[in-house]
Design a protein around this motif. Structure first.
Motif, PDB file in Angstrom:
ATOM      1  N   GLU A 131       0.833  -1.211   0.000  1.00  0.00           N
ATOM      2  CA  GLU A 131       0.000   0.000   0.000  1.00  0.00           C
ATOM      3  C   GLU A 131       0.865   1.257   0.000  1.00  0.00           C
ATOM      4  OE1 GLU A 131      -3.565   2.085   2.645  1.00  0.00           O
ATOM      5  OE2 GLU A 131      -2.896   0.041   3.099  1.00  0.00           O
ATOM      6  N   LEU A 132       1.913   1.268   0.821  1.00  0.00           N
ATOM      7  CA  LEU A 132       2.819   2.417   0.848  1.00  0.00           C
ATOM      8  C   LEU A 132       3.537   2.553  -0.492  1.00  0.00           C
ATOM      9  CD1 LEU A 132       4.326   4.705   2.248  1.00  0.00           C
ATOM     10  CD2 LEU A 132       5.923   2.988   3.176  1.00  0.00           C
ATOM     11  N   GLU A 133       3.965   1.441  -1.061  1.00  0.00           N
ATOM     12  CA  GLU A 133       4.646   1.473  -2.364  1.00  0.00           C
ATOM     13  C   GLU A 133       3.747   2.101  -3.426  1.00  0.00           C
ATOM     14  OE1 GLU A 133       6.417  -1.652  -5.717  1.00  0.00           O
ATOM     15  OE2 GLU A 133       5.422  -2.393  -3.902  1.00  0.00           O
ATOM     16  N   ARG A 134       2.470   1.690  -3.443  1.00  0.00           N
ATOM     17  CA  ARG A 134       1.535   2.230  -4.439  1.00  0.00           C
ATOM     18  C   ARG A 134       1.269   3.709  -4.205  1.00  0.00           C
ATOM     19  NH1 ARG A 134      -0.504  -2.959  -3.583  1.00  0.00           N
ATOM     20  NH2 ARG A 134      -1.908  -2.242  -1.936  1.00  0.00           N
ATOM     21  N   SER A 135       1.170   4.103  -2.936  1.00  0.00           N
ATOM     22  CA  SER A 135       0.924   5.523  -2.618  1.00  0.00           C
ATOM     23  C   SER A 135       2.080   6.388  -3.108  1.00  0.00           C
ATOM     24  CB  SER A 135       0.753   5.699  -1.109  1.00  0.00           C
ATOM     25  OG  SER A 135      -0.395   5.017  -0.648  1.00  0.00           O
ATOM     26  N   ILE A 136       3.302   5.936  -2.871  1.00  0.00           N
ATOM     27  CA  ILE A 136       4.478   6.706  -3.308  1.00  0.00           C
ATOM     28  C   ILE A 136       4.536   6.770  -4.829  1.00  0.00           C
ATOM     29  CG2 ILE A 136       7.004   6.752  -3.336  1.00  0.00           C
ATOM     30  CD1 ILE A 136       6.931   5.478  -0.530  1.00  0.00           C
ATOM     31  N   GLN A 137       4.332   5.642  -5.490  1.00  0.00           N
ATOM     32  CA  GLN A 137       4.438   5.606  -6.949  1.00  0.00           C
ATOM     33  C   GLN A 137       3.320   6.391  -7.626  1.00  0.00           C
ATOM     34  OE1 GLN A 137       4.587   1.381  -7.747  1.00  0.00           O
ATOM     35  NE2 GLN A 137       6.828   1.333  -7.622  1.00  0.00           N
ATOM     36  N   SER A 138       2.185   6.556  -6.949  1.00  0.00           N
ATOM     37  CA  SER A 138       1.096   7.342  -7.538  1.00  0.00           C
ATOM     38  C   SER A 138       1.333   8.845  -7.392  1.00  0.00           C
ATOM     39  CB  SER A 138      -0.238   6.973  -6.880  1.00  0.00           C
ATOM     40  OG  SER A 138      -0.258   7.372  -5.516  1.00  0.00           O
ATOM     41  N   CYS A 139       2.287   9.218  -6.545  1.00  0.00           N
ATOM     42  CA  CYS A 139       2.552  10.639  -6.311  1.00  0.00           C
ATOM     43  C   CYS A 139       3.888  11.109  -6.881  1.00  0.00           C
ATOM     44  CB  CYS A 139       2.532  10.928  -4.800  1.00  0.00           C
ATOM     45  SG  CYS A 139       0.927  10.685  -4.021  1.00  0.00           S
ATOM     46  N   ILE A 140       4.877  10.220  -6.933  1.00  0.00           N
ATOM     47  CA  ILE A 140       6.238  10.626  -7.318  1.00  0.00           C
ATOM     48  C   ILE A 140       6.726   9.719  -8.432  1.00  0.00           C
ATOM     49  CG2 ILE A 140       8.576  11.044  -6.476  1.00  0.00           C
ATOM     50  CD1 ILE A 140       7.396  11.140  -3.633  1.00  0.00           C
ATOM     51  N   ASP A 141       7.311  10.309  -9.490  1.00  0.00           N
ATOM     52  CA  ASP A 141       7.831   9.478 -10.574  1.00  0.00           C
ATOM     53  C   ASP A 141       9.250   9.017 -10.253  1.00  0.00           C
ATOM     54  OD1 ASP A 141       9.568  11.573 -11.132  1.00  0.00           O
ATOM     55  OD2 ASP A 141       8.481  12.271 -12.889  1.00  0.00           O
ATOM     56  N   ASP A 142       9.831   8.218 -11.149  1.00  0.00           N
ATOM     57  CA  ASP A 142      11.131   7.613 -10.882  1.00  0.00           C
ATOM     58  C   ASP A 142      12.250   8.628 -10.735  1.00  0.00           C
ATOM     59  OD1 ASP A 142       9.945   5.154 -10.969  1.00  0.00           O
ATOM     60  OD2 ASP A 142      10.462   4.750 -13.060  1.00  0.00           O
ATOM     61  N   SER A 143      12.075   9.828 -11.306  1.00  0.00           N
ATOM     62  CA  SER A 143      13.114  10.856 -11.207  1.00  0.00           C
ATOM     63  C   SER A 143      12.977  11.706  -9.947  1.00  0.00           C
ATOM     64  CB  SER A 143      13.067  11.758 -12.443  1.00  0.00           C
ATOM     65  OG  SER A 143      11.831  12.452 -12.511  1.00  0.00           O
ATOM     66  N   GLY A 144      11.959  11.415  -9.123  1.00  0.00           N
ATOM     67  CA  GLY A 144      11.766  12.165  -7.889  1.00  0.00           C
ATOM     68  C   GLY A 144      10.868  13.377  -8.036  1.00  0.00           C
TER      69      GLY A 144
END
Length: 786
Positions: A131-144
């Motif tokens: 859940e935390l992984e999905r939350s981060i990936q939905s807000c921040i792209d791979d470049s930060g």
């Protein structure tokens, strides 16, 4: 273990080599703190971990550590309320993903049938925080970069920013493109100063645009002015950017709080990943140095087979066998300088340290290593300049310290014991020191130049001599360790080889005591016997390998023959099935043809009926013969076919009957057919039943034959009864009957019901009814035929 001993044995260099195989800083930190353990159970567990990882590498070739980083500092900061940066959050999401991949990788291998109990225990308790992984990936792209989709508010603010930014640029570009402003501008461009859009205006036209001066050129001739016409829009743009920053901080704080909620779980996951990285680094290092898992014990047994020092290049190292504990726990190694004595000591000590650190050792499979409580070593020139101690004094200081600590759970390594002083006194001291250490039960490996110590092993039970081999012909050491043979002086042989006059050599020999000469002669004899034994052993091993290869070749040939046999049997069975099916089809066609003749009795011709009957009997005979031959072939292959003298048989190939006169062997019989006697194979014979037993064929009758007008089924099994009904109807039709009776009895009614169902489905049955008062009642079915 003493740090001094680790340095002497160059343990730190092994750690440096191991460090190169860490996939992350997580594993590297554990490698840097690795130290030998003296607990047998713990060391065995470490060895099993390394072995399981080595099995994974053999099966898969790698372990997935991609995306995993050391996020422990970020996790701890989130726990105290700190706001994590986009880069830190992306690292956390990547590590969660890497954790999930690592866990699934191990469990997939286990599901395939490989047992990995220790690695499974490590990953089993990992529950990736998806859940935390999905939350981060939905807000921040791979470049930060915090994406617009992180929140609706951020999406709206950025839309406003883009609109204002576009309008400001359009306004300024219209100013720079205006022909009236060309002479007022230093350049027709729009640039940025202090985060604001400006145009370069000549000093003398400062008041032409109004607005705010943000900068000037070095010469002062050009001013960078934000025109008044865009000041309001720029202010709004800065306000929007401030709101954007605030919204981003709000998003990052929310993700940081979500991270803090699971920080303890993630910290545990990171520790487990670090352990996995560390274990797989050990397995990779073992693969690099061609190491194997040693058998561990605490009984003082060491058996290093073809041991290689891991710090010596593979192309230069000479494998040695080191054995302790098989009836002795002390070894005295003698031999020339630079012959490999010190390398033998260091190999023994370093490989023991590696094994007690959970590392596989560069030896052959089946090597055994004891787990020691302490390892002591006195190796090399330990002269202390600061304390002005001589070489002898330095060594003796170290030895005194060793003697005060050594016990039966210790391994002691002495290099050139007693060196640096008078030879006679040094030899006496060496013997006394060895006696003291030996009496305490420690395992000892010592090197020396003193000839007195060559006799030490012969005089004391539990001590064995060893030497490093020297090739007199090439004047070079071979670096091979010879256990059971003491080293001898090669000074005379070397001098003779180099050209020293023979009379000088003989004069020198005369100065040596006769006992010394006898010892040297004994040693020379031992060396010669050893070489002969080695040659014999090599020849025996070669012959053993050849025999093993021949046996394997024979096994492969037998397997090939067995596979071919099974293939031939399958082919024969398939062919038999095809032939039987063809015969059955032919018989069915003949029966159909006979039924058609019966349906049209006016067209029946006697020769056609006789011909059809003959063809039917021939088909059934062929079917019976073929089945018998297949069975006979099968029995012959299994060695089970057998006929007795006087037994009636049929010769399948001739179609004639006869009887067995004599059994010639297991596969051949003498058979008489009429007046002829022939030797025939068992596979061409089949047993013939007594004449009273009839062959199960369909009776085909002409109009002249008669059949009973009733069939009695009472007492018959259901399946047999149904078969007899079929046969009887065929006979009745061929006999020309229009009505027959089938007696089935009353009983439970099952047979009656089965018979009537059979009759109802028969194509030549016109009608059926129960028998009348004088016909048997319901125990009989009257059948009217077409």
């Amino acid at each position: 273990m003493l740090k001094r001993v680790l340095n002497i044995l160059e343990y730190h260099k092994v750690i440096d080599q191991l460090s190169k195989h860490a996939a992350s800083s997580l594993g590297l930190q554990l490698i840097e703190t690795l130290a030998p353990n003296n607990n047998l159970g713990k060391v065995q567990e470490w060895q099993r971990e390394t072995d399981e990882a080595a099995n994974v590498l053999r099966l898969k070739g790698h372990f997935p550590f991609g995306g995993i980083t050391d996020i422990r500092a970020s996790l701890k900061r989130s726990k105290i309320g700190g706001m994590l940066s986009p880069k830190e959050l992306i690292d956390i999401a990547g590590t969660i993903r890497g954790t999930r991949i690592a866990k699934n990788f191990i469990l997939d291998i286990v599901e395939e049938g490989t047992k990995l109990p220790l690695l499974s225990d490590i990953v089993m308790l990992i529950e990736p925080e998806g859940e935390l992984e999905r939350s981060i990936q939905s807000c921040i792209d791979d470049s930060g970069y915090v994406m617009d989709s992180a929140s609706e508010t951020l999406r709206g603010i950025r839309g406003q920013i883009r609109t204002l930014d576009s309008r400001i640029k359009e306004k300024l570009e219209s100013i720079t493109r205006s022909s009236g402003n060309q002479k007022k501008l230093s350049e027709s461009i729009v640039t940025i100063r202090n985060g604001r859009y400006v145009v370069p205006v000549k000093q003398e036209y400062r008041g032409a645009f109004g607005g705010i001066v943000h900068d000037q050129s070095a010469s002062g001739a050009t001013l960078f002015i934000e025109p008044q016409s865009v000041v309001d829009m720029s202010n709004k743009l800065n306000e929007a950017r401030a709101r954007e920053k605030h919204e981003i901080e709000k998003i990052l704080n929310k993700l940081s709080e979500q991270t803090a909620d699971v920080a303890d779980s993630l910290l545990d996951h990171v520790d487990r990943l670090a352990r996995l990285d560390f274990i797989f680094a050990k397995a990779k290092y073992a693969k690099q140095i061609k190491a194997t898992r040693p058998k561990l014990n605490d009984k003082g047994n060491i058996h290093m087979k073809k041991a290689r020092h891991p710090l010596i290049p593979a192309e230069d190292v000479v494998p040695i066998d080191v054995i302790l504990g098989d009836g002795y726990h002390a070894m005295i190694i003698t031999g020339p300088n630079t012959g490999g004595k010190t390398v033998t000591l260091k190999t023994t000590g370093l490989l023991t340290l590696m094994a007690q650190s959970g590392l596989h050792v560069p030896c052959e499979e089946g090597s055994a290593i004891n787990v020691y409580k302490e390892i002591f070593a006195d190796i090399g020139d330990e002269q202390s300049i600061e304390q002005s101690l001589s070489t002898f004094s330095s060594h003796m200081t170290n030895i005194i310290d060793i003697l005060s600590k050594v016990d039966h759970e210790s391994l002691v390594l002495f290099d050139e014991l007693g060196a640096g002083t008078d030879p006679q006194e040094g030899a006496a001291l060496s013997i006394a020191i060895l006696d003291d250490v030996f009496a305490k039960g420690a395992s000892v490996v010592a090197t020396t130049h003193y000839s007195e110590l060559k006799a030490y092993a012969y005089e004391r039970e539990g001590v064995i001599n060893a030497s490093v081999e020297f090739d007199v012909q090439s004047l070079r050491p071979t670096y091979k360790l010879l256990i059971g043979v003491p080293g001898r002086s090669n000074a005379f042989e070397i001098s003779r080889k180099l050209g020293l006059p023979e009379q000088i050599i003989e004069q020198a020999k005369g100065q040596i005591a006769s006992e010394t000469n006898q010892i040297d002669q004994m040693i020379a004899s031992l060396e010669q016997n050893r070489k002969q034994a080695e040659l014999a052993s090599e020849e025996a091993n070669k012959m053993k390998a050849e025999i093993e290869e021949q046996r394997n070749q024979l096994n492969r040939e037998l397997e090939k023959i067995d596979r071919e046999k099974q293939r031939l049997i399958r082919d024969a069975e398939e062919k038999a099935k095809d032939k039987i099916q063809k015969i059955k089809t032919e018989a069915e066609n003949i029966i159909t043809e006979l039924r058609e003749y019966q349906a049209n009795p006016a067209k029946i011709k006697e020769h056609k009926l006789i011909d059809a009957k003959g063809r039917l009997e021939h088909a059934l005979d062929a079917l019976s013969d073929h089945e018998t031959k297949v069975k006979a072939d099968s029995h012959e292959k299994q060695g089970k076919v057998s006929f007795s003298p006087g037994q009636k048989v049929k010769v399948i190939s001739f179609g004639q009957k006869g009887h067995v006169v004599e059994k010639l062997n297991d596969k051949e019989y003498l058979v008489q057919i009429g007046i002829m006697k022939m030797n025939l194979p068992a596979s061409d014979l089949k047993a013939v039943k007594e004449e009273k037993e009839t062959k199960p064929v369909v009776n085909v009758r002409t109009s002249k034959s008669t059949a009973k007008t009733e069939l009695d089924l009472r007492g018959e099994r259901y399946e047999d009864a149904m078969h007899k009904v079929d046969q009887y109807l065929d006979q009745a039709l061929l006999s020309g009957y229009h009505q027959v009776s089938i007696i089935h009895g009353k009983g439970t009614g099952a047979l009656r019901k089965g018979v009537q169902n059979k009759l109802k489905s028969h194509s030549r049955v016109k009608s059926i009814r129960f028998g009348g008062a004088g016909e048997g009642g319901s125990g009989v079915t009257i059948v009217e035929l077409k």
